[in-house]
Design a protein around this motif. Structure first.
Motif, PDB file in Angstrom:
ATOM      1  N   ARG A  49       0.821  -1.219   0.000  1.00 21.55           N
ATOM      2  CA  ARG A  49       0.000   0.000   0.000  1.00 21.55           C
ATOM      3  C   ARG A  49       0.854   1.267   0.000  1.00 21.55           C
ATOM      4  O   ARG A  49       0.442   2.298  -0.535  1.00 21.55           O
ATOM      5  CB  ARG A  49      -0.974   0.004   1.164  1.00 21.55           C
ATOM      6  CG  ARG A  49      -0.313   0.077   2.511  1.00 21.55           C
ATOM      7  CD  ARG A  49      -1.292   0.201   3.674  1.00 21.55           C
ATOM      8  NE  ARG A  49      -0.590   0.079   4.920  1.00 21.55           N
ATOM      9  CZ  ARG A  49       0.218   1.017   5.424  1.00 21.55           C
ATOM     10  NH1 ARG A  49       0.401   2.132   4.783  1.00 21.55           N
ATOM     11  NH2 ARG A  49       0.847   0.817   6.570  1.00 21.55           N
ATOM     12  N   LEU A  50       2.077   1.222   0.574  1.00 23.63           N
ATOM     13  CA  LEU A  50       2.922   2.416   0.626  1.00 23.63           C
ATOM     14  C   LEU A  50       3.462   2.820  -0.745  1.00 23.63           C
ATOM     15  O   LEU A  50       3.983   3.914  -0.906  1.00 23.63           O
ATOM     16  CB  LEU A  50       4.083   2.235   1.604  1.00 23.63           C
ATOM     17  CG  LEU A  50       3.754   2.420   3.071  1.00 23.63           C
ATOM     18  CD1 LEU A  50       5.008   2.307   3.934  1.00 23.63           C
ATOM     19  CD2 LEU A  50       3.051   3.736   3.341  1.00 23.63           C
ATOM     20  N   LEU A  51       3.309   1.963  -1.722  1.00 22.79           N
ATOM     21  CA  LEU A  51       3.702   2.339  -3.078  1.00 22.79           C
ATOM     22  C   LEU A  51       2.737   3.368  -3.664  1.00 22.79           C
ATOM     23  O   LEU A  51       3.068   4.033  -4.645  1.00 22.79           O
ATOM     24  CB  LEU A  51       3.754   1.104  -3.977  1.00 22.79           C
ATOM     25  CG  LEU A  51       4.832   0.079  -3.642  1.00 22.79           C
ATOM     26  CD1 LEU A  51       4.642  -1.177  -4.479  1.00 22.79           C
ATOM     27  CD2 LEU A  51       6.220   0.669  -3.845  1.00 22.79           C
ATOM     28  N   PHE A  52       1.567   3.505  -3.053  1.00 25.75           N
ATOM     29  CA  PHE A  52       0.532   4.382  -3.595  1.00 25.75           C
ATOM     30  C   PHE A  52       0.008   5.406  -2.592  1.00 25.75           C
ATOM     31  O   PHE A  52      -0.685   6.337  -2.972  1.00 25.75           O
ATOM     32  CB  PHE A  52      -0.649   3.543  -4.097  1.00 25.75           C
ATOM     33  CG  PHE A  52      -0.212   2.433  -5.006  1.00 25.75           C
ATOM     34  CD1 PHE A  52       0.176   2.687  -6.311  1.00 25.75           C
ATOM     35  CD2 PHE A  52      -0.140   1.131  -4.541  1.00 25.75           C
ATOM     36  CE1 PHE A  52       0.608   1.672  -7.136  1.00 25.75           C
ATOM     37  CE2 PHE A  52       0.286   0.103  -5.367  1.00 25.75           C
ATOM     38  CZ  PHE A  52       0.663   0.381  -6.671  1.00 25.75           C
ATOM     39  N   THR A  53       0.308   5.226  -1.311  1.00 26.62           N
ATOM     40  CA  THR A  53      -0.211   6.082  -0.256  1.00 26.62           C
ATOM     41  C   THR A  53       0.303   7.513  -0.411  1.00 26.62           C
ATOM     42  O   THR A  53       1.485   7.715  -0.684  1.00 26.62           O
ATOM     43  CB  THR A  53       0.197   5.521   1.128  1.00 26.62           C
ATOM     44  OG1 THR A  53      -0.303   4.187   1.223  1.00 26.62           O
ATOM     45  CG2 THR A  53      -0.358   6.350   2.255  1.00 26.62           C
TER      46      THR A  53
END
Length: 150
Positions: A94-98
């Protein structure tokens, strides 16, 4: 003509991606279908922004080029900070897009802005076009992934 110094332009963006392949994300969702138009544009744009800079030399003579270099460096800083956050926190997918500092999908927006700015200092209309194509595919695909996995 090939310009070896211009190799730095795509290389600086590609470095964190090389680590990504070595250290895959945790909690990756099941395989999902992606929009073929976005995926195709993303692929074409990526190939273009990696290859085109190699054939242009850097120009730093006027204020617009200096401003473009500043935007490139700021974009690169945001990009590296986003990748650092991803690796420091255990590589959750998820941190690739957060969002980061209020910037939605920073790992998609910052490289597009970086390459758009690079088109100015390289005086390359082709890089501008491939950067726009990359943005047209990469940003909506990343937003879609973010919404699907938030």
């Amino acid at each position: 003509m090939f310009h070896p110094v211009s190799l730095l332009v795509p290389l600086l963006i590609l470095l964190p991606n090389l680590l990504f392949f070595q250290f895959e994300p945790q909690n990756m969702p099941d395989r999902t279908t992606r929009n073929r138009l976005f995926t195709g544009a993303e692929f074409i744009g990526r190939m273009g922004v990696i290859i085109v800079p190699l054939f242009y030399s850097l120009h730093m003579q006027i204020g617009l080029e200096v401003l473009a270099l500043i935007v490139m460096l700021l974009s690169l800083g945001i990009y590296y900070y986003g990748w650092g956050r991803y690796f420091r926190n255990g590589r959750p997918y998820r941190l690739l897009f957060t969002p980061l500092m209020g910037i939605p999908v920073p790992l998609a927006l910052s490289p597009v802005l970086y390459f758009l700015s690079a088109s100015v200092i390289l005086h390359s209309g082709y890089l501008l076009i491939f950067s726009l194509i990359l943005g047209a595919g990469h940003i909506p695909a990343s937003l879609s992934d973010y919404r699907r996995n938030a």
